[in-house]
Design an enzyme around this catalytic site. Structure first.
Site, mmCIF file in Angstrom:
data_model
loop_
_atom_site.group_PDB
_atom_site.id
_atom_site.type_symbol
_atom_site.label_atom_id
_atom_site.label_comp_id
_atom_site.label_asym_id
_atom_site.label_seq_id
_atom_site.Cartn_x
_atom_site.Cartn_y
_atom_site.Cartn_z
ATOM 1 C CG ASN A 7 -1.843 1.015 1.275
ATOM 2 O OD1 ASN A 7 -2.006 2.272 0.462
ATOM 3 N ND2 ASN A 7 -2.697 1.000 2.284
ATOM 4 N NE ARG A 88 -6.182 1.317 -0.208
ATOM 5 C CZ ARG A 88 -6.292 2.267 0.738
ATOM 6 N NH1 ARG A 88 -5.366 2.652 1.235
ATOM 7 N NH2 ARG A 88 -7.461 2.794 0.615
ATOM 8 C CG HIS A 177 -12.773 2.550 3.141
ATOM 9 N ND1 HIS A 177 -13.635 3.443 3.673
ATOM 10 C CD2 HIS A 177 -11.754 3.112 3.276
ATOM 11 C CE1 HIS A 177 -13.021 4.343 4.244
ATOM 12 N NE2 HIS A 177 -11.709 4.133 4.245
ATOM 13 N NE ARG A 236 -11.203 12.213 3.608
ATOM 14 C CZ ARG A 236 -10.972 10.877 3.639
ATOM 15 N NH1 ARG A 236 -11.848 9.938 3.586
ATOM 16 N NH2 ARG A 236 -9.776 10.386 3.362
ATOM 17 N N GLY A 326 -10.427 1.016 12.465
ATOM 18 C CA GLY A 326 -9.931 1.501 13.786
ATOM 19 C C GLY A 326 -10.874 1.846 14.857
ATOM 20 C CD GLU A 381 -8.366 -1.633 3.916
ATOM 21 O OE1 GLU A 381 -7.719 -1.484 4.882
ATOM 22 O OE2 GLU A 381 -8.946 -1.049 3.147
HETATM 23 P P1 ADP Z 1 -7.389 4.595 8.491
HETATM 24 O O1 ADP Z 1 -6.529 3.588 8.092
HETATM 25 O O2 ADP Z 1 -8.416 5.366 7.802
HETATM 26 O O3 ADP Z 1 -5.938 5.769 8.692
HETATM 27 P P2 ADP Z 1 -7.887 3.159 10.792
HETATM 28 O O4 ADP Z 1 -8.856 2.093 10.398
HETATM 29 O O5 ADP Z 1 -6.604 2.698 11.206
HETATM 30 O O6 ADP Z 1 -7.863 4.552 9.930
HETATM 31 O O7 ADP Z 1 -8.407 3.855 12.246
HETATM 32 C C1 ADP Z 1 -7.680 5.002 12.619
HETATM 33 C C2 ADP Z 1 -8.510 5.515 13.825
HETATM 34 O O8 ADP Z 1 -9.241 4.519 14.720
HETATM 35 C C3 ADP Z 1 -7.755 6.712 14.509
HETATM 36 O O9 ADP Z 1 -7.719 7.712 14.137
HETATM 37 C C4 ADP Z 1 -8.642 6.527 15.980
HETATM 38 O O10 ADP Z 1 -9.539 7.471 15.910
HETATM 39 C C5 ADP Z 1 -9.347 5.289 16.114
HETATM 40 N N1 ADP Z 1 -8.909 4.173 16.959
HETATM 41 C C6 ADP Z 1 -7.981 3.308 17.174
HETATM 42 N N2 ADP Z 1 -7.940 2.673 18.231
HETATM 43 C C7 ADP Z 1 -8.977 3.064 18.944
HETATM 44 C C8 ADP Z 1 -9.464 2.996 20.325
HETATM 45 N N3 ADP Z 1 -8.760 2.171 21.120
HETATM 46 N N4 ADP Z 1 -10.582 3.765 20.881
HETATM 47 C C9 ADP Z 1 -10.984 4.755 19.940
HETATM 48 N N5 ADP Z 1 -10.696 4.896 18.713
HETATM 49 C C10 ADP Z 1 -9.635 4.375 18.178
#
Ligand code: ADP
Length: 396
Positions: A7, A88, A177, A236, A326, A381
């Site tokens: 990626n 990706r 996604h 966003r 996340g 992914e």
């Molecule tokens: P991306 O791939 O879009 O960058 P992710 O799927 O890795 O995002 O998600 C990242 C987000 O997940 C972080 O910005 C955070 O807000 C959230 N996150 C990660 N761990 C936790 C947690 N333990 N509690 C709440 N939110 C979390």
């Protein structure tokens, strides 16, 4: 067979090397701050995490380091062992509804689609070029973020703008996604033990999107022409009234680019809370009863609930609701707020299971009398890229 899943972003490159078809991760890692100072890369192998500083001038430098490390850690003896590299690729427009072997024609098409993904497609292509140079014998495969959503009907992908904007300029909903929605919906179907079923997937990360999936095919999704549409996200705005843009330009004298940047990077959870785009920071402030943090959470939850309700109706009922990414995988607080708002649909949470299901755990979080089972399914992914790459190489 060893397959590398890649990626490549503009300043980062993530990789996982798989032994296929076992889907065993041999080594994984991330290069960060490519093209800027203080470059750093992290490697995970045998449960150990190693961080190193390096001068990461460009993506080719990272790929060279990566190859050296694979040999250094004895994951491969020589380059010929890497049979495929799956990339990706963010935007395949309406030209690709599945992953493809990358040839000159694919590269030309992805380049032509740059106006639709000006930040992502060029970075993805730089990654492809770097690996073509470093492992010329490996087959390169492109896996598009948009491909899974190509099964949407025109009723769902068209905007009510002049039809020529679609035919001449490609203005339509594409969705993103895709590999995550495909992975989670197919895993949910597996857990349900049913091929034919209606599934709603909530991919809630720093970017977020919801998809309605019927019998393995996407019928609607919340992101649109760009990833800026749909639910409220980390930074966003999601769906807004477009007239806000000319109004703000007029009253602030900002340029279109400046307003665009704010809607992308300074809006969403960050814009409302004024704290951060990271849900962890916002949840910490909620425990201190910070009004704007609470408000940001409410707006986010409202937007997710709206899409779930909409897709529930659009699908004519739903066999399974899934949370991933996340926030979806790690925040019981957000999941509870969302599910509590779905009681009109008979969807009910099991609070204890909800608290337990985090940090990579997969499982049910709904109550036994819930009208719809709710699952947390950690997305993957990377394995989707490895699977598609492996299957295209085998069927070549
Ligand atoms: P991306 O791939 O879009 O960058 P992710 O799927 O890795 O995002 O998600 C990242 C987000 O997940 C972080 O910005 C955070 O807000 C959230 N996150 C990660 N761990 C936790 C947690 N333990 N509690 C709440 N939110 C979390």
């Amino acid at each position: 067979m060893k397959i590398l899943s890649v990626n490549a972003g503009s300043s980062s490159l993530k990789f996982q090397l798989y032994e296929m078809p076992e889907e065993k991760v041999l080594i994984s890692g991330t290069f960060e701050r490519i093209g800027i100072d203080n470059g750093i890369y992290t490697i995970k192998i045998n449960g150990e995490k190693i961080k190193k500083d390096a001068n990461l001038t460009n993506h080719s430098v990272c790929v060279d380091i990566l190859i050296k490390e694979l040999i250094n850690y004895k994951v491969i003896k020589n380059l010929d062992e890497i049979k495929g590299v799956g990339h990706r690729l963010v935007h395949g427009g309406d030209r690709y509804n599945k992953s493809v072997i990358i040839d000159d024609e694919v590269i030309k098409n992805v380049k032509e689609l740059i106006p639709l993904a000006p930040l992502h497609n060029p970075a993805n292509l730089i990654g492809v070029e770097a690996f073509k140079k470093a492992v010329p014998k490996a087959i390169q495969v492109g896996c598009f973020d948009t491909a899974f959503h190509q099964t949407m009907d025109e009723d769902n992908y068209l905007y009510a703008v002049p039809y020529e904007w679609y035919t001449k300029y490609g203005v339509r909903k594409y969705g993103f996604h895709g590999m995550s929605h495909k992975y989670v919906s197919s895993r949910a179907a597996e857990l349900l033990g049913r091929k034919f079923c209606n599934i709603i997937v909530c991919h809630l990360g720093s970017g977020g999107s919801i998809s309605a999936v019927r019998d393995g095919k996407c019928i609607d999704t919340s992101m649109g022409f760009t990833p800026n549409a749909g639910i409220v996200m980390g930074s966003r705005c999601g769906d807004i009234d477009y007239s806000i843009i000319p109004y703000i330009m007029k009253v602030t004298k900002m340029t279109l680019e400046e307003v665009d940047t704010i809607l992308n990077k300074k809006s969403g959870m960050y814009g409302i809370s004024g704290i951060s785009s990271d849900f962890r920071d916002i949840e910490a402030k909620i425990s201190e009863r910070d009004h704007r943090a609470i408000l940001a959470h409410h707006l986010f939850v409202d937007s997710v609930v709206d899409y779930i309700a909409r897709y529930y109706v659009e699908l004519g009922g739903c066999d399974c609701l899934c949370f991933t990414a996340g926030v979806g995988e790690n925040s019981p607080h957000v999941r509870r707020m969302i599910i509590d708002r779905l009681s009109a649909l008979g969807i009910k949470i099991n609070r204890q299971l909800n608290e337990e299901m985090r940090f990579g755990k997969e499982g049910l979080i709904s109550a036994s009398n819930s009208s719809v089972p709710v699952y947390v399914i950690p997305t993957d992914e990377e394995v989707m890229i490895a699977r598609d790459t492996y299957s295209l190489i085998n069927n070549k």
